[in-house]
Design a protein around this motif. Structure first.
Motif, PDB file in Angstrom:
ATOM      1  N   GLY A  41       0.578  13.625   7.494  1.00  0.00           N
ATOM      2  CA  GLY A  41      -0.259  13.378   6.325  1.00  0.00           C
ATOM      3  C   GLY A  41      -0.014  12.008   5.728  1.00  0.00           C
ATOM      4  O   GLY A  41      -0.954  11.234   5.498  1.00  0.00           O
ATOM      5  N   ASP A  42       1.262  11.690   5.461  1.00  0.00           N
ATOM      6  CA  ASP A  42       1.599  10.376   4.906  1.00  0.00           C
ATOM      7  C   ASP A  42       1.251   9.259   5.872  1.00  0.00           C
ATOM      8  O   ASP A  42       0.743   8.203   5.476  1.00  0.00           O
ATOM      9  N   PHE A  43       1.539   9.492   7.153  1.00  0.00           N
ATOM     10  CA  PHE A  43       1.301   8.463   8.167  1.00  0.00           C
ATOM     11  C   PHE A  43      -0.196   8.134   8.247  1.00  0.00           C
ATOM     12  O   PHE A  43      -0.597   6.962   8.192  1.00  0.00           O
ATOM     13  N   VAL A  44      -1.023   9.165   8.340  1.00  0.00           N
ATOM     14  CA  VAL A  44      -2.470   8.958   8.443  1.00  0.00           C
ATOM     15  C   VAL A  44      -3.010   8.327   7.168  1.00  0.00           C
ATOM     16  O   VAL A  44      -3.859   7.423   7.214  1.00  0.00           O
ATOM     17  N   GLN A  45      -2.529   8.772   6.021  1.00  0.00           N
ATOM     18  CA  GLN A  45      -2.967   8.206   4.748  1.00  0.00           C
ATOM     19  C   GLN A  45      -2.670   6.713   4.680  1.00  0.00           C
ATOM     20  O   GLN A  45      -3.511   5.914   4.257  1.00  0.00           O
ATOM     21  N   LEU A  46      -1.467   6.330   5.113  1.00  0.00           N
ATOM     22  CA  LEU A  46      -1.091   4.917   5.086  1.00  0.00           C
ATOM     23  C   LEU A  46      -1.947   4.103   6.043  1.00  0.00           C
ATOM     24  O   LEU A  46      -2.431   3.013   5.698  1.00  0.00           O
ATOM     25  N   LEU A  47      -2.167   4.616   7.249  1.00  0.00           N
ATOM     26  CA  LEU A  47      -2.988   3.885   8.217  1.00  0.00           C
ATOM     27  C   LEU A  47      -4.418   3.732   7.715  1.00  0.00           C
ATOM     28  O   LEU A  47      -5.040   2.670   7.889  1.00  0.00           O
ATOM     29  N   HIS A  48      -4.954   4.767   7.080  1.00  0.00           N
ATOM     30  CA  HIS A  48      -6.300   4.664   6.497  1.00  0.00           C
ATOM     31  C   HIS A  48      -6.360   3.537   5.470  1.00  0.00           C
ATOM     32  O   HIS A  48      -7.304   2.726   5.468  1.00  0.00           O
ATOM     33  N   SER A  49      -5.376   3.500   4.585  1.00  0.00           N
ATOM     34  CA  SER A  49      -5.410   2.486   3.522  1.00  0.00           C
ATOM     35  C   SER A  49      -5.257   1.079   4.091  1.00  0.00           C
ATOM     36  O   SER A  49      -5.870   0.131   3.595  1.00  0.00           O
ATOM     37  N   ILE A  50      -4.448   0.932   5.138  1.00  0.00           N
ATOM     38  CA  ILE A  50      -4.295  -0.383   5.774  1.00  0.00           C
ATOM     39  C   ILE A  50      -5.611  -0.823   6.397  1.00  0.00           C
ATOM     40  O   ILE A  50      -6.059  -1.969   6.219  1.00  0.00           O
ATOM     41  N   LEU A  80       0.825  -1.208   0.000  1.00  0.00           N
ATOM     42  CA  LEU A  80       0.000   0.000   0.000  1.00  0.00           C
ATOM     43  C   LEU A  80       0.861   1.260   0.000  1.00  0.00           C
ATOM     44  O   LEU A  80       0.547   2.248  -0.658  1.00  0.00           O
ATOM     45  N   ALA A  81       1.962   1.236   0.754  1.00  0.00           N
ATOM     46  CA  ALA A  81       2.866   2.387   0.773  1.00  0.00           C
ATOM     47  C   ALA A  81       3.447   2.630  -0.606  1.00  0.00           C
ATOM     48  O   ALA A  81       3.512   3.775  -1.081  1.00  0.00           O
ATOM     49  N   ALA A  82       3.880   1.563  -1.277  1.00  0.00           N
ATOM     50  CA  ALA A  82       4.455   1.691  -2.615  1.00  0.00           C
ATOM     51  C   ALA A  82       3.429   2.256  -3.595  1.00  0.00           C
ATOM     52  O   ALA A  82       3.758   3.114  -4.430  1.00  0.00           O
ATOM     53  N   ALA A  83       2.187   1.792  -3.491  1.00  0.00           N
ATOM     54  CA  ALA A  83       1.131   2.253  -4.395  1.00  0.00           C
ATOM     55  C   ALA A  83       0.834   3.737  -4.208  1.00  0.00           C
ATOM     56  O   ALA A  83       0.410   4.416  -5.145  1.00  0.00           O
ATOM     57  N   GLN A  84       1.069   4.243  -2.999  1.00  0.00           N
ATOM     58  CA  GLN A  84       0.790   5.647  -2.699  1.00  0.00           C
ATOM     59  C   GLN A  84       2.021   6.536  -2.800  1.00  0.00           C
ATOM     60  O   GLN A  84       1.957   7.741  -2.544  1.00  0.00           O
ATOM     61  N   GLY A  85       3.141   5.945  -3.171  1.00  0.00           N
ATOM     62  CA  GLY A  85       4.370   6.719  -3.292  1.00  0.00           C
ATOM     63  C   GLY A  85       4.933   7.157  -1.963  1.00  0.00           C
ATOM     64  O   GLY A  85       5.683   8.147  -1.884  1.00  0.00           O
ATOM     65  N   ILE A  86       4.603   6.430  -0.899  1.00  0.00           N
ATOM     66  CA  ILE A  86       5.118   6.742   0.438  1.00  0.00           C
ATOM     67  C   ILE A  86       6.368   5.903   0.694  1.00  0.00           C
ATOM     68  O   ILE A  86       6.334   4.679   0.585  1.00  0.00           O
ATOM     69  N   LYS A  87       7.467   6.572   1.004  1.00  0.00           N
ATOM     70  CA  LYS A  87       8.699   5.838   1.295  1.00  0.00           C
ATOM     71  C   LYS A  87       8.581   5.142   2.639  1.00  0.00           C
ATOM     72  O   LYS A  87       8.364   5.788   3.665  1.00  0.00           O
ATOM     73  N   LEU A  88       8.690   3.836   2.623  1.00  0.00           N
ATOM     74  CA  LEU A  88       8.542   3.045   3.846  1.00  0.00           C
ATOM     75  C   LEU A  88       9.788   2.194   4.037  1.00  0.00           C
ATOM     76  O   LEU A  88      10.015   1.236   3.300  1.00  0.00           O
ATOM     77  N   GLN A  89      10.593   2.569   5.011  1.00  0.00           N
ATOM     78  CA  GLN A  89      11.748   1.753   5.368  1.00  0.00           C
ATOM     79  C   GLN A  89      11.256   0.485   6.076  1.00  0.00           C
ATOM     80  O   GLN A  89      10.107   0.399   6.514  1.00  0.00           O
ATOM     81  N   SER A  90      12.120  -0.487   6.198  1.00  0.00           N
ATOM     82  CA  SER A  90      11.800  -1.705   6.945  1.00  0.00           C
ATOM     83  C   SER A  90      12.999  -2.044   7.807  1.00  0.00           C
ATOM     84  O   SER A  90      14.129  -2.107   7.301  1.00  0.00           O
ATOM     85  N   GLY A  91      12.768  -2.215   9.110  1.00  0.00           N
ATOM     86  CA  GLY A  91      13.922  -2.455   9.966  1.00  0.00           C
ATOM     87  C   GLY A  91      13.572  -2.978  11.336  1.00  0.00           C
ATOM     88  O   GLY A  91      12.416  -3.307  11.633  1.00  0.00           O
ATOM     89  N   VAL A  92      14.590  -3.042  12.172  1.00  0.00           N
ATOM     90  CA  VAL A  92      14.484  -3.590  13.526  1.00  0.00           C
ATOM     91  C   VAL A  92      14.412  -2.439  14.529  1.00  0.00           C
ATOM     92  O   VAL A  92      15.214  -1.500  14.465  1.00  0.00           O
ATOM     93  N   TYR A  93      13.464  -2.536  15.441  1.00  0.00           N
ATOM     94  CA  TYR A  93      13.254  -1.520  16.476  1.00  0.00           C
ATOM     95  C   TYR A  93      13.863  -2.007  17.787  1.00  0.00           C
ATOM     96  O   TYR A  93      13.580  -3.121  18.249  1.00  0.00           O
ATOM     97  N   ALA A  94      14.704  -1.182  18.388  1.00  0.00           N
ATOM     98  CA  ALA A  94      15.275  -1.494  19.703  1.00  0.00           C
ATOM     99  C   ALA A  94      14.554  -0.662  20.756  1.00  0.00           C
ATOM    100  O   ALA A  94      14.395   0.550  20.592  1.00  0.00           O
ATOM    101  N   ALA A  95      14.123  -1.315  21.822  1.00  0.00           N
ATOM    102  CA  ALA A  95      13.431  -0.616  22.905  1.00  0.00           C
ATOM    103  C   ALA A  95      14.352  -0.467  24.098  1.00  0.00           C
ATOM    104  O   ALA A  95      14.945  -1.440  24.565  1.00  0.00           O
ATOM    105  N   VAL A  96      14.492   0.781  24.584  1.00  0.00           N
ATOM    106  CA  VAL A  96      15.274   1.075  25.784  1.00  0.00           C
ATOM    107  C   VAL A  96      14.353   1.702  26.826  1.00  0.00           C
ATOM    108  O   VAL A  96      13.236   2.120  26.514  1.00  0.00           O
TER     109      VAL A  96
END
Length: 270
Positions: free
Chosen positions: A256-265, A168-184
């Motif tokens: 804007g991008d964040f909300v748009q992506l969450l809506h589409s999901i 969905l991000a790709a279809a909307q032209g939203i750059k979406l990285q993919s990675g590992v989150y560290a919690a401190v």
């Protein structure tokens, strides 16, 4: 009646819908809750046994209603260990969501970029996490009615949901990285030396939340999708001090991008 049952009973008296999707909105990202239709808003301090959020950018309320045709329950602001809450309190809302009928959780957060190819304002799909809090919310006696003693965390972040978000991000032209989150633990930001260590162990972003909630969600059999907003580069990467104001400013800029992506999901979830 248990503490969980008391909280659930209170909420059920206030709302008519049975939510299937939970949303946890991190620092500066609570605006999505404004778009929920037929919304019922309940302040955390009204709900039995709920802690209260004390962090700027976290409104501290549940919003229940409909969004993109889905029945949702939204945490507008979360709880953190650095506020002094116990792990049981930080993760209590996840237990409540499960008891209310939630099957899928979308969790968001503000995070510092550890991967030097990232930029402030990027969104990152969480593919896995590293628990540098060194605390686990499942320690202690296990209630088998809530989940099994040794839950599998090999796919803590649902593969199908990650694939959907990426498509969905790709279809909307939203750059979406993919990675590992560290919690401190926080609340102090990390030192440059700590960031070098965190990068060395394989993390792409660092924050002070999310992991306890995800562990409890998986223990409860809830599917999880996680997205971080990279609001700043972590210590030592850029020659500037870190501040919560920067976190809030960046979250505002990319909302804007964040909300748009969450809506589409949400629209595609079934």
């Amino acid at each position: 009646m248990t503490l969980l049952q008391e909280a659930v009973a209170f909420i059920q008296k206030k709302v008519k819908v049975e939510p299937k999707i939970g949303l946890i909105l991190g620092s500066g990202l609570g605006m999505l809750a404004d778009e929920i239709q037929n919304a019922v808003t309940i302040a955390y301090d009204q709900i039995p046994h709920f802690p209260v959020s004390t962090v700027e950018g976290h409104a501290g309320e549940l919003v229940v209603g409909e969004l993109e045709g889905q029945k949702v329950i939204t945490m507008r602001g979360r709880f953190h260990l650095y506020e002094g809450h116990a792990l049981e309190s930080v993760t209590f809302p996840i237990r409540v969501m499960k008891a209310l009928g939630v099957e899928t959780i979308l969790v968001t957060n503000a995070a510092g970029g550890v991967n030097t190819s990232y930029e402030p304002g990027n969104l990152m799909l969480i593919q896995d996490h590293i628990n540098l809090m060194y605390r686990n919310p499942l320690i202690g006696p296990n209630d088998a009615s809530l989940g099994e003693r040794f839950p599998d965390m090999s796919t803590a972040y649902d593969v199908e949901l990650r694939e959907l978000a990426a498509k969905l991000a790709a279809a909307q032209g939203i750059k979406l990285q993919s990675g590992v989150y560290a919690a401190v633990l926080g609340p102090s930001y990390e030192t440059p030396a700590e960031i070098r260590m965190i990068r060395a162990v394989g993390a792409d972003a660092v924050g002070m939340s999310t992991v306890p909630e995800v562990i409890v969600a998986r223990h409860a059999g809830i599917r999880v999708l996680g997205i971080s907003c990279i609001t700043n580069m972590a210590a030592g990467i850029l020659p500037q001090p870190l501040s919560h104001a920067e976190v809030m400013e960046t979250a505002e800029r990319v909302k804007g991008d964040f909300v748009q992506l969450l809506h589409s999901i949400l629209k595609e979830l079934r």
